[in-house]
Design an enzyme around this catalytic site. Structure first.
Site, PDB file in Angstrom:
ATOM      1  N   SER A  81      53.158  20.599  13.671  1.00  0.00           N
ATOM      2  CA  SER A  81      53.034  22.056  13.710  1.00  0.00           C
ATOM      3  C   SER A  81      54.379  22.742  13.468  1.00  0.00           C
ATOM      4  O   SER A  81      54.466  23.973  13.516  1.00  0.00           O
ATOM      5  CB  SER A  81      52.420  22.499  15.040  1.00  0.00           C
ATOM      6  OG  SER A  81      53.003  21.763  16.092  1.00  0.00           O
ATOM      7  N   ASP A  83      57.945  23.940  11.446  1.00  0.00           N
ATOM      8  CA  ASP A  83      58.186  24.694  10.219  1.00  0.00           C
ATOM      9  C   ASP A  83      58.325  23.810   8.975  1.00  0.00           C
ATOM     10  O   ASP A  83      57.732  24.089   7.936  1.00  0.00           O
ATOM     11  CB  ASP A  83      59.498  25.456  10.396  1.00  0.00           C
ATOM     12  CG  ASP A  83      59.261  26.932  10.256  1.00  0.00           C
ATOM     13  OD1 ASP A  83      58.120  27.358  10.527  1.00  0.00           O
ATOM     14  OD2 ASP A  83      60.212  27.630   9.844  1.00  0.00           O
ATOM     15  N   ARG A 113      52.367  17.636  20.048  1.00  0.00           N
ATOM     16  CA  ARG A 113      51.930  17.725  21.451  1.00  0.00           C
ATOM     17  C   ARG A 113      50.759  18.678  21.644  1.00  0.00           C
ATOM     18  O   ARG A 113      49.901  18.457  22.476  1.00  0.00           O
ATOM     19  CB  ARG A 113      53.108  18.165  22.323  1.00  0.00           C
ATOM     20  CG  ARG A 113      54.059  17.028  22.599  1.00  0.00           C
ATOM     21  CD  ARG A 113      55.280  17.514  23.293  1.00  0.00           C
ATOM     22  NE  ARG A 113      55.910  18.603  22.541  1.00  0.00           N
ATOM     23  CZ  ARG A 113      57.093  19.109  22.816  1.00  0.00           C
ATOM     24  NH1 ARG A 113      57.787  18.655  23.813  1.00  0.00           N
ATOM     25  NH2 ARG A 113      57.600  20.093  22.093  1.00  0.00           N
ATOM     26  N   HIS A 308      74.531  17.426   2.109  1.00  0.00           N
ATOM     27  CA  HIS A 308      74.093  17.821   0.769  1.00  0.00           C
ATOM     28  C   HIS A 308      75.249  17.810  -0.252  1.00  0.00           C
ATOM     29  O   HIS A 308      75.157  17.189  -1.311  1.00  0.00           O
ATOM     30  CB  HIS A 308      73.473  19.219   0.791  1.00  0.00           C
ATOM     31  CG  HIS A 308      72.298  19.353   1.713  1.00  0.00           C
ATOM     32  ND1 HIS A 308      71.489  18.299   2.038  1.00  0.00           N
ATOM     33  CD2 HIS A 308      71.796  20.424   2.392  1.00  0.00           C
ATOM     34  CE1 HIS A 308      70.531  18.709   2.872  1.00  0.00           C
ATOM     35  NE2 HIS A 308      70.707  19.994   3.102  1.00  0.00           N
ATOM     36  N   ARG A 409      72.120  33.531  -3.979  1.00  0.00           N
ATOM     37  CA  ARG A 409      71.643  32.198  -3.639  1.00  0.00           C
ATOM     38  C   ARG A 409      71.883  31.301  -4.838  1.00  0.00           C
ATOM     39  O   ARG A 409      71.383  31.561  -5.931  1.00  0.00           O
ATOM     40  CB  ARG A 409      70.142  32.258  -3.319  1.00  0.00           C
ATOM     41  CG  ARG A 409      69.546  30.894  -3.099  1.00  0.00           C
ATOM     42  CD  ARG A 409      68.099  30.927  -2.670  1.00  0.00           C
ATOM     43  NE  ARG A 409      67.603  29.570  -2.612  1.00  0.00           N
ATOM     44  CZ  ARG A 409      66.827  29.004  -3.538  1.00  0.00           C
ATOM     45  NH1 ARG A 409      66.420  29.700  -4.579  1.00  0.00           N
ATOM     46  NH2 ARG A 409      66.445  27.749  -3.409  1.00  0.00           N
ATOM     47  N   TYR A 451      75.152  23.988 -18.495  1.00  0.00           N
ATOM     48  CA  TYR A 451      75.786  24.644 -19.633  1.00  0.00           C
ATOM     49  C   TYR A 451      77.270  24.328 -19.697  1.00  0.00           C
ATOM     50  O   TYR A 451      77.902  24.022 -18.688  1.00  0.00           O
ATOM     51  CB  TYR A 451      75.522  26.147 -19.658  1.00  0.00           C
ATOM     52  CG  TYR A 451      75.879  26.923 -18.421  1.00  0.00           C
ATOM     53  CD1 TYR A 451      74.986  27.033 -17.361  1.00  0.00           C
ATOM     54  CD2 TYR A 451      77.101  27.573 -18.325  1.00  0.00           C
ATOM     55  CE1 TYR A 451      75.308  27.759 -16.235  1.00  0.00           C
ATOM     56  CE2 TYR A 451      77.431  28.304 -17.204  1.00  0.00           C
ATOM     57  CZ  TYR A 451      76.529  28.387 -16.155  1.00  0.00           C
ATOM     58  OH  TYR A 451      76.845  29.104 -15.033  1.00  0.00           O
ATOM     59  N   LEU A 452      77.764  24.367 -20.918  1.00  0.00           N
ATOM     60  CA  LEU A 452      79.150  24.018 -21.174  1.00  0.00           C
ATOM     61  C   LEU A 452      79.826  25.214 -21.820  1.00  0.00           C
ATOM     62  O   LEU A 452      79.361  25.720 -22.844  1.00  0.00           O
ATOM     63  CB  LEU A 452      79.190  22.806 -22.119  1.00  0.00           C
ATOM     64  CG  LEU A 452      80.562  22.301 -22.522  1.00  0.00           C
ATOM     65  CD1 LEU A 452      81.339  21.774 -21.318  1.00  0.00           C
ATOM     66  CD2 LEU A 452      80.421  21.185 -23.556  1.00  0.00           C
ATOM     67  N   LYS A 453      80.895  25.648 -21.201  1.00  0.00           N
ATOM     68  CA  LYS A 453      81.603  26.800 -21.777  1.00  0.00           C
ATOM     69  C   LYS A 453      82.590  26.297 -22.824  1.00  0.00           C
ATOM     70  O   LYS A 453      83.436  25.449 -22.523  1.00  0.00           O
ATOM     71  CB  LYS A 453      82.355  27.537 -20.690  1.00  0.00           C
ATOM     72  CG  LYS A 453      81.447  28.148 -19.665  1.00  0.00           C
ATOM     73  CD  LYS A 453      82.258  28.958 -18.705  1.00  0.00           C
ATOM     74  CE  LYS A 453      81.340  29.583 -17.694  1.00  0.00           C
ATOM     75  NZ  LYS A 453      82.022  30.535 -16.867  1.00  0.00           N
ATOM     76  N   ARG A 536      81.124  38.033  -0.692  1.00  0.00           N
ATOM     77  CA  ARG A 536      81.441  36.744  -1.326  1.00  0.00           C
ATOM     78  C   ARG A 536      82.149  35.786  -0.375  1.00  0.00           C
ATOM     79  O   ARG A 536      82.712  34.788  -0.808  1.00  0.00           O
ATOM     80  CB  ARG A 536      82.311  36.977  -2.551  1.00  0.00           C
ATOM     81  CG  ARG A 536      81.536  37.590  -3.668  1.00  0.00           C
ATOM     82  CD  ARG A 536      82.429  37.937  -4.821  1.00  0.00           C
ATOM     83  NE  ARG A 536      81.642  38.628  -5.813  1.00  0.00           N
ATOM     84  CZ  ARG A 536      80.901  38.033  -6.726  1.00  0.00           C
ATOM     85  NH1 ARG A 536      80.850  36.730  -6.767  1.00  0.00           N
ATOM     86  NH2 ARG A 536      80.208  38.745  -7.584  1.00  0.00           N
TER      87      ARG A 536
HETATM   88  C1  BG6 Z   1      68.778  22.495   4.950  1.00  0.00           C
HETATM   89  C2  BG6 Z   1      69.670  23.289   5.850  1.00  0.00           C
HETATM   90  O1  BG6 Z   1      69.131  21.146   4.980  1.00  0.00           O
HETATM   91  O2  BG6 Z   1      68.898  22.965   3.613  1.00  0.00           O
HETATM   92  C3  BG6 Z   1      69.357  24.764   5.754  1.00  0.00           C
HETATM   93  O3  BG6 Z   1      69.491  22.859   7.185  1.00  0.00           O
HETATM   94  C4  BG6 Z   1      69.389  25.230   4.320  1.00  0.00           C
HETATM   95  O4  BG6 Z   1      70.285  25.522   6.519  1.00  0.00           O
HETATM   96  C5  BG6 Z   1      68.525  24.325   3.460  1.00  0.00           C
HETATM   97  O5  BG6 Z   1      68.892  26.558   4.284  1.00  0.00           O
HETATM   98  C6  BG6 Z   1      68.670  24.673   1.995  1.00  0.00           C
HETATM   99  O6  BG6 Z   1      67.732  23.930   1.262  1.00  0.00           O
HETATM  100  P1  BG6 Z   1      67.174  24.476  -0.110  1.00  0.00           P
HETATM  101  O7  BG6 Z   1      66.387  23.349  -0.658  1.00  0.00           O
HETATM  102  O8  BG6 Z   1      66.366  25.684   0.217  1.00  0.00           O
HETATM  103  O9  BG6 Z   1      68.367  24.829  -0.920  1.00  0.00           O
END
Ligand code: BG6
Length: 562
Positions: A81, A83, A113, A308, A409, A451-453, A536
Site C-alpha cells: 500500500s 507510494d 499490514r 544514482h 527538472r 547531442y554534440l556541440k 539555480r
Molecule cells: C529517488 C529519490 O531515488 O529518485 C527521490 O529518493 C528522487 O528523492 C527520485 O525524487 C528521482 O527519480 P526520477 O526517476 O523521478 O528521476
C-alpha cells in the site's frame, strides 16, 4: 594422411562436446520462457530475446512456456500500500504484462499490514495503471485481465506465521508447477532484515528460485550498510539479493555502454587526453513535499549522489569490460569506484532551499515542511568535485550537482572536451575558448537526447562560425515510448539478469567514498547555503566549479538543447 584426418575428426568432436556443455550450463540457470528460439545465452541475445518473445505472444498478453507450462512466477510486493508500490511497481508489472513480457503463469501478490480484500487491492492498483500511449487497443481488457492475477494477503512484517500463511496462499496458485518467487521489498530499510528472515524461512520456493529486490537506502554510511548486508546474508545468498538503483534502468543510462563501446568515434576520445571535465547534473523543480520525514534522515548526498549519480559516473568512466555479462560489467564498475579519492569537506558545497515568492505564489522552504525539524541543516542541494586516480582519468574533475526545488527538472551528463590546439579559428571565438570547445550531452530526462556541440560555419560568403548541435532527440528518432526504469529492472530480476543491480562490494566501495565526508558534515554541523525555491542553487556551486577550472554546462541553459 589417415592420421591427419583422424586428428581433425577428434578435434571436431571435442569442440562439439564443449559447445554442448557451455550451452547446457548457460541454459540451466534461466527460466524456459527466456530462451525461446535461442541457442546461446549472452546478454545481447537475452535482450534480443525480449523482442523475439513479443512476436511469440499468445492470448492474454502471456507467453507460451516452452517447458510445457510447468513453471510459474509469483511477484510479491511487500509494502503493497506504499507510494512506491502504487506509483511504480504495480504499473511497471502491468506494463510488462501489457507488452507480453511476463511469463504465461504469473501471479502478483500484495502483502502489507493493513487489512484489505483482493477487490480492494485491485481497486487501489487500478487507479495508477496506464496503457502505453502508442498502444491503447484493448487497454481496459488488459487491465481487467491483469487485475484478475493480483491478490492480497495481510500480515505483520516480522511474523513467521503470517509468512507461512502467505506461503500457503502462494502454493494454491502455483499448484503443481515449478514455483519461482520474487519478493519486492517496498518497505523502510529498518525492516528489510526481518522480512528477509520471515520470507526466506517460511516463503522460499522449495524447488524453483527465490529472489529478493531491495530498494535504497542501503544504510546511511559504510558501517550501517555493511550491517544491513550482513543481516540480509544471514538469510539470503548474494545471488538472491537484487539491489535496485532505478537510474540504472533508465534508457539513456543503459545506452551509455552502447554509445561508448559500439561507436569508434567516442572511445578513443574517452580519457584525460581529450576530455577536460565531466559533469553529472540532477535537478528537480519540486521540493521534498510529503517526503520530508524520510528525506531529513538522509539528505541529497545519500539520496542522489552516492547512488544514482555515482552509478552513472562508474558506467561512464569504467574500462571496457571483457563482456556484457553481469560480473564483467560490475567488476569494471568496482575498479573505478576503488580508484576514486574519498571526498573531503573542501570538495563539496551544500545548500538548502528556502521559501520564495513568485507571481504572487509562496513556494515553501524545506523547513516549512511539517515533517522536517524547524532547525534542520539537512542539505537539499550539493555540488561535489570527484577524482579518479587511474591512468585514464588522472586529474580530470568529475563534477556532480544534485538539488531539489531548483529552476528545472533534468538529469544529464555533460562531457566538456579540451580546446583545439593551435586553433586556426581563434579570431572567431575571441579569448573565451570555452565557448568553442566541443561538448557531448547525454540528457537522461526529460526529453531524452544525445547531442554534440560542434563549431560550424554559418552559411554565407564570410567566415563566421557558430556553435550548433548534432542532435539525437529520441522523440524525433524513435516512435516507441520509452519504458519506465522499473519495467526493465523487474523484467531483469524475473529473468535472473543481474547486470543492472548493485553488487555488495560495489556498494561498499560507494559508501567508502562518501562516508568520511558525511561524518564530517554532520559532526561539524556544516550549515547549508540557503537558496530560493526555484532558483539555480547556491552560488557556492559556481565557485567550486571555478576552483577546478570548470564552468557548469547547464549555466544559462534556458532551452532544452543548450
Ligand atoms: C529517488 C529519490 O531515488 O529518485 C527521490 O529518493 C528522487 O528523492 C527520485 O525524487 C528521482 O527519480 P526520477 O526517476 O523521478 O528521476
Amino acid at each position: 594422411m589417415v592420421l591427419y584426418a583422424q586428428l581433425i575428426l577428434h578435434n571436431m568432436m571435442c569442440a562439439c562436446v564443449l559447445i554442448l556443455c557451455v550451452a547446457r550450463r548457460s541454459f540451466s540457470s534461466y527460466p524456459a520462457y527466456c530462451l525461446l528460439g535461442l541457442d546461446t545465452r549472452s546478454l545481447s541475445e537475452s535482450l534480443a530475446s525480449r523482442e523475439i518473445r513479443k512476436e511469440k505472444e499468445i492470448g492474454d498478453g502471456a507467453l507460451e512456456n516452452d517447458s510445457g507450462g510447468e513453471s510459474t512466477v509469483t511477484i510479491t510486493v511487500v509494502g503493497a500500500s506504499g507510494d512506491l508500490a502504487k506509483k511504480k511497481i504495480f504499473p511497471a508489472l502491468f506494463a510488462l504484462f501489457y507488452e507480453g513480457c511476463l511469463p504465461k503463469h504469473f501471479t502478483v501478490y500484495g502483502y502489507a499490514r493493513s487489512k484489505m480484500t483482493n477487490e480492494e487491492l485491485r481497486t487501489m492498483i487500478s487507479r495508477t495503471l496506464t496503457c502505453r500511449i502508442d498502444q491503447r487497443e484493448n487497454c481496459g481488457d488488459k487491465i481487467e485481465k491483469f487485475l484478475q492475477r493480483c491478490f492480497y494477503q495481510s500480515g505483520q512484517y516480522n511474523s513467521e506465521e503470517d509468512f507461512s500463511r502467505l506461503d500457503k496462499a502462494l502454493k494454491e496458485h502455483e499448484g503443481i508447477r515449478l514455483a519461482n518467487r520474487l519478493f519486492y521489498l517496498s518497505i523502510p530499510p529498518d525492516i528489510f532484515i526481518e522480512v528477509a528472515r520471515c520470507a526466506s524461512l517460511r516463503t522460499s520456493s522449495s524447488k524453483g528460485w527465490t529472489r529478493v529486490i531491495v530498494e535504497k537506502p542501503f544504510g546511511r554510511d559504510s558501517e550501517s550498510s555493511a550491517e544491513l548486508t550482513r543481516g540480509l546474508k544471514n538469510y539470503l545468498t548474494e545471488e538472491q539479493i537484487y539491489r535496485i538503483d532505478h537510474y540504472l534502468g533508465k534508457e539513456l543510462v543503459e545506452n551509455m555502454s552502447v554509445l561508448r563501446f559500439s561507436n569508434l568515434v567516442f572511445e578513443p576520445l574517452w580519457s584525460r587526453q581529450y576530455i577536460r571535465n565531466v559533469q553529472l547534473i540532477f535537478s528537480e523543480d519540486f521540493g521534498t513535499e510529503g517526503r520530508g520525514g524520510y528525506f531529513d534522515n538522509y539528505g541529497i548526498i545519500r539520496d542522489i549522489m552516492q547512488n544514482h549519480l555515482l552509478q552513472i559516473l562508474a558506467l561512464f568512466a569504467m574500462e571496457p569490460p571483457v563482456s556484457l555479462d553481469a560480473e564483467d560489467m560490475r567488476n569494471e564498475k568496482v575498479k573505478v569506484l576503488r580508484s576514486m579519492r574519498p571526498l573531503k569537506l573542501e570538495d563539496v558545497v551544500v545548500g538548502q532551499y528556502k521559501s520564495h515568492y513568485k507571481g504572487g505564489i509562496k513556494y515553501p522552504g524545506y523547513t516549512d515542511d511539517k515533517t522536517v525539524p524547524r532547525n534542520s541543516i539537512t542539505p537539499t542541494f550539493a555540488a561535489a568535485a570527484l577524482f579518479i586516480d587511474n591512468a585514464r582519468w588522472d586529474g580530470i574533475p568529475f563534477l556532480m550537482k544534485a538539488g531539489k526545488a531548483l529552476h528545472s527538472r533534468r538529469t544529464e551528463i555533460r562531457v566538456q572536451f579540451r580546446h583545439v590546439p593551435g586553433h586556426l579559428f581563434k579570431r572567431s571565438f575571441g579569448m573565451d575558448l570555452d565557448h568553442a570547445t566541443n561538448e557531448l550531452v547525454i540528457r537522461v530526462q526529460p526529453d531524452e537526447a544525445i547531442y554534440l556541440k560542434i563549431n560550424n560555419k554559418v552559411p554565407g560568403l564570410g567566415m563566421r562560425l557558430d556553435r550548433s548541435n548534432l542532435n539525437l532527440l529520441y522523440s524525433d528518432r524513435y516512435s516507441r515510448e520509452i519504458p519506465d526504469a522499473y519495467e526493465r529492472l523487474l523484467l531483469d530480476a524475473i529473468e535472473g539478469e543481474r547486470r543492472l543491480f548493485i553488487r555488495s562490494d560495489e556498494l561498499d566501495a560507494a559508501w567508502s567514498l562518501f562516508t568520511p565526508l558525511l561524518k564530517d558534515l554532520e559532526e561539524k554541523k556544516v550549515a547549508p547555503e540557503l537558496y530560493p525555491y526555484g532558483s539555480r542553487g547556491p552560488v557556492g556551486a559556481y565557485y567550486l566549479a571555478a576552483k577546478h577550472n570548470v564552468r557548469w554546462g547547464d549555466l544559462g541553459a534556458e532551452t532544452q538543447n543548450t
